[in-house]
Each structure stands twice: as structure tokens, then as C-alpha cells.
Design a protein around this motif. Structure first.
Motif, short mmCIF file in Angstrom:
data_model
loop_
_atom_site.label_atom_id
_atom_site.label_comp_id
_atom_site.label_asym_id
_atom_site.label_seq_id
_atom_site.Cartn_x
_atom_site.Cartn_y
_atom_site.Cartn_z
N THR A 130 -27.59 9.75 -3.97
CA THR A 130 -28.64 9.31 -4.87
C THR A 130 -29.48 8.25 -4.18
OG1 THR A 130 -27.24 9.74 -6.79
CG2 THR A 130 -29.08 8.24 -7.12
N GLU A 142 -34.06 6.64 -9.91
CA GLU A 142 -32.95 7.25 -9.18
C GLU A 142 -33.22 8.73 -9.00
OE1 GLU A 142 -29.07 6.43 -10.66
OE2 GLU A 142 -29.46 4.30 -10.89
N ASP A 144 -31.28 12.02 -7.66
CA ASP A 144 -29.97 12.56 -7.31
C ASP A 144 -30.09 13.72 -6.33
OD1 ASP A 144 -28.64 10.82 -9.07
OD2 ASP A 144 -29.02 12.17 -10.75
N ASP A 145 -29.02 13.94 -5.61
CA ASP A 145 -28.87 15.10 -4.73
C ASP A 145 -29.93 15.19 -3.64
OD1 ASP A 145 -26.61 15.93 -6.15
OD2 ASP A 145 -27.86 16.94 -7.64
#
Length: 176
Positions: A130, A142, A144-145
Motif C-alpha cells: 500500500t 492510500e 492498495d496493491d
């Protein structure tokens, strides 16, 4: 000119363009295999245990259910993955997502106050994590991935530092 080049200003240089990490596609692939096995078993069971007039209708029902599961749990996540873009230029960070309804955010480099990353053990094994970007006035965002989150973090930190120093981008295309 393809995406994301068509959202850039004429003199803006693309540094990084990524889709989310492939781990987002793990469960759709598992569902594809399981749904296909279940549909095959159900089709075989229907074929062996029913008479010809009913057999055709039940086989069509099995096929329609299989296609519905694939569309909902396999095709939709793949299209969502493919339509999510994380883009870094020498001027800004762009995030674009969506197929029917598009959403996006642009963060100018000079507004970024800090760049952080977070990843657990499983994410470290897969090379993802993240990315957390804090701008000067908003709450941190944020993402993610992000594949190679440590490399993206380092590149983005250096890019923000270069903008703060007034030197612009010194990172050539393709290094990240």
C-alpha cells in the motif's frame, strides 16, 4: 495516442504507469476453475439422469448459471483491474478507475508532503503493498496493491524532492 498519454499535458513526461498487482486476480481465477468444475459436474449429472426434453432445458440452465457466475465473479474483477491506473509524471500523481463510471484524482508533486508505504509478510513475498501519499491539506490517500511498492515509493520520494528543489524530473522513462 493511448491511455494514459491522452490525459497528459503536451509537454508532460510519463514516468510510471501501473495497474494494481495481479494478486487481485487470484480469487477470480480460482472461482473460474471451481465454477467450471461444478458446471461440468452438474452438466454431466443432468445429461445422465434426465430424459431428452428436460435435459436440454436443464443444460441451458446450467450454462446460464455458469455464465452468470463468470460474468459477476471473474469478468467484472478483471475489467476493474484493467481499468484501474496508477500514473506518475514529473508534475503529478494520477489515479484513474472505472469502466461505466470513471473516477480519478490528481495530486500535484508540489502538494505532496510525505510518501509512505506499508506491506505485510504476504505482500512482501508478492512484491506489492500500500502506497500512502499525504498532501499538504488533505488526509493521506492510500493506494492498495501497488506492484513494487518500495521502488515506487523511492521513485516518488525522489521525484517530490526534485520538484521541491526546482530541478524537475531527472528520472528517465522506464527505470521504474
Amino acid at each position: 495516442m493511448g491511455y494514459p498519454e491522452d490525459v497528459l499535458a503536451p509537454d508532460e513526461q510519463l514516468i510510471l504507469h501501473r495497474h494494481p498487482h495481479w494478486k487481485m486476480l487470484f480469487w477470480p481465477a480460482v472461482i473460474l476453475l471451481v465454477a467450471t468444475a461444478v458446471a461440468g459436474f452438474a452438466g454431466g449429472f443432468v445429461y445422465r439422469t434426465t430424459d431428452p426434453p428436460t435435459r436440454s432445458i436443464l443444460l441451458i440452465v446450467v450454462l446460464v448459471l455458469w455464465l452468470a457466475v463468470l460474468g459477476w465473479r471473474c469478468v467484472a474483477p478483471v475489467v476493474s483491474w484493467k481499468s484501474t491506473h496508477f500514473i506518475v509524471t514529473e508534475r503529478r500523481v494520477l489515479v484513474r478507475q472505472g469502466v461505466l463510471t470513471h473516477s480519478g484524482i490528481d495530486i500535484p508533486m508540489n502538494r505532496i508532503s510525505s510518501v509512505q508505504f506499508r506491506h505485510g509478510l504476504f505482500d512482501r513475498l508478492l512484491g506489492t503493498g500500500t502506497l500512502i501519499i499525504a498532501s499538504s491539506s488533505d488526509e493521506p490517500l492510500e493506494y492498495d496493491d501497488i506492484p513494487d511498492v518500495q521502488g515506487v515509493h523511492a521513485m516518488l520520494y525522489h521525484q517530490v524532492f526534485e520538484v521541491e528543489q526546482g530541478r524537475g524530473s531527472r528520472i528517465p522513462d522506464g527505470d521504474y
